[in-house]
Enzyme design. Structure first.
Site, mmCIF file in Angstrom:
data_model
loop_
_atom_site.group_PDB
_atom_site.id
_atom_site.type_symbol
_atom_site.label_atom_id
_atom_site.label_comp_id
_atom_site.label_asym_id
_atom_site.label_seq_id
_atom_site.Cartn_x
_atom_site.Cartn_y
_atom_site.Cartn_z
ATOM 1 C CG HIS A 154 -0.422 11.851 -2.605
ATOM 2 N ND1 HIS A 154 -1.590 11.262 -3.036
ATOM 3 C CD2 HIS A 154 -0.454 11.764 -1.248
ATOM 4 C CE1 HIS A 154 -2.293 10.845 -2.002
ATOM 5 N NE2 HIS A 154 -1.629 11.140 -0.894
ATOM 6 C CG HIS A 203 0.454 7.243 0.985
ATOM 7 N ND1 HIS A 203 0.100 6.822 2.248
ATOM 8 C CD2 HIS A 203 -0.487 8.142 0.626
ATOM 9 C CE1 HIS A 203 -1.006 7.426 2.624
ATOM 10 N NE2 HIS A 203 -1.381 8.250 1.654
HETATM 11 P P1 5GP Z 1 -3.972 9.794 1.750
HETATM 12 O O1 5GP Z 1 -5.267 10.522 1.840
HETATM 13 O O2 5GP Z 1 -3.825 8.756 2.835
HETATM 14 O O3 5GP Z 1 -2.788 10.712 1.662
HETATM 15 O O4 5GP Z 1 -3.992 9.057 0.360
HETATM 16 C C1 5GP Z 1 -4.349 7.711 0.203
HETATM 17 C C2 5GP Z 1 -4.433 7.484 -1.285
HETATM 18 O O5 5GP Z 1 -4.458 6.099 -1.523
HETATM 19 C C3 5GP Z 1 -5.702 8.077 -1.915
HETATM 20 O O6 5GP Z 1 -5.338 9.004 -2.916
HETATM 21 C C4 5GP Z 1 -6.415 6.856 -2.466
HETATM 22 O O7 5GP Z 1 -7.045 7.110 -3.699
HETATM 23 C C5 5GP Z 1 -5.309 5.827 -2.591
HETATM 24 N N1 5GP Z 1 -5.758 4.445 -2.440
HETATM 25 C C6 5GP Z 1 -6.515 3.959 -1.428
HETATM 26 N N2 5GP Z 1 -6.711 2.638 -1.595
HETATM 27 C C7 5GP Z 1 -6.043 2.292 -2.732
HETATM 28 C C8 5GP Z 1 -5.870 1.052 -3.418
HETATM 29 O O8 5GP Z 1 -6.373 -0.017 -3.028
HETATM 30 N N3 5GP Z 1 -5.127 1.070 -4.556
HETATM 31 C C9 5GP Z 1 -4.546 2.226 -5.024
HETATM 32 N N4 5GP Z 1 -3.822 2.140 -6.138
HETATM 33 N N5 5GP Z 1 -4.693 3.406 -4.395
HETATM 34 C C10 5GP Z 1 -5.432 3.447 -3.272
#
Ligand code: 5GP
Length: 140
Positions: free
Chosen positions: A102, A100
């Site tokens: 951001h 993903h």
């Molecule tokens: P990472 O730390 O893996 O780069 O980011 C994961 C992101 O996914 C976090 O910013 C978190 O807030 C978001 N996230 C986790 N679970 C969900 C969800 O169920 N729905 C949405 N829309 N975002 C999520």
């Protein structure tokens, strides 16, 4: 229990999301815990864990979507800039094992630091730099 990633369940509509874009191979939606208004995630629909795992074409599709929607994301919240970043792997802070990207809008009064602030910096000799560059060139 499903072994689908949370994001696969979002794409399938099993978990609700604020969807902002969808095409054949990619999907974008608002982050549930936004770091700033408009914080958006762009994902490949196929659940590759890391950028390194994705076929280059699909990686291109993801970045193409980032390119297409960033202007709209910024305009929606009147932001003049954004930080675009991927936590690629657990040690890099990746929490959801589904690639993903951001898109985090930034504002003139933003107190957020640039990505460079995440690291203390590495001091490398010219020889070490050349060895690393050569290894990267030879192992692609
Ligand atoms: P990472 O730390 O893996 O780069 O980011 C994961 C992101 O996914 C976090 O910013 C978190 O807030 C978001 N996230 C986790 N679970 C969900 C969800 O169920 N729905 C949405 N829309 N975002 C999520």
């Amino acid at each position: 229990m499903s072994d689908e990633t949370i994001f696969t369940q979002i794409v399938a509509g099993k978990i609700p999301s604020y969807t902002v874009y969808e095409d054949e191979t990619t999907y974008a939606f608002l982050d549930a815990n936004p770091l700033a208004p408009g914080h958006t995630l762009v994902i490949p629909k196929e659940p590759y864990e890391r950028v390194n795992d994705m076929p280059p074409e699909l990686a291109g599709d993801v970045f193409s979507t980032v390119s297409k929607i960033t202007d709209a994301v910024e305009r929606a919240v009147d932001a003049p800039a954004s930080t675009i970043a991927i936590n690629n792997g657990e040690e890099a802070g990746q929490e959801v094992p589904h690639v993903h990207c951001h898109i985090i809008p930034q504002f003139r009064d933003s107190t957020t630091k640039p990505v460079h602030a995440l690291f203390t910096g590495a001091e490398l000799s010219a020889e070490e730099m050349e060895t690393i560059a050569e290894t990267i060139r030879n192992t692609q």
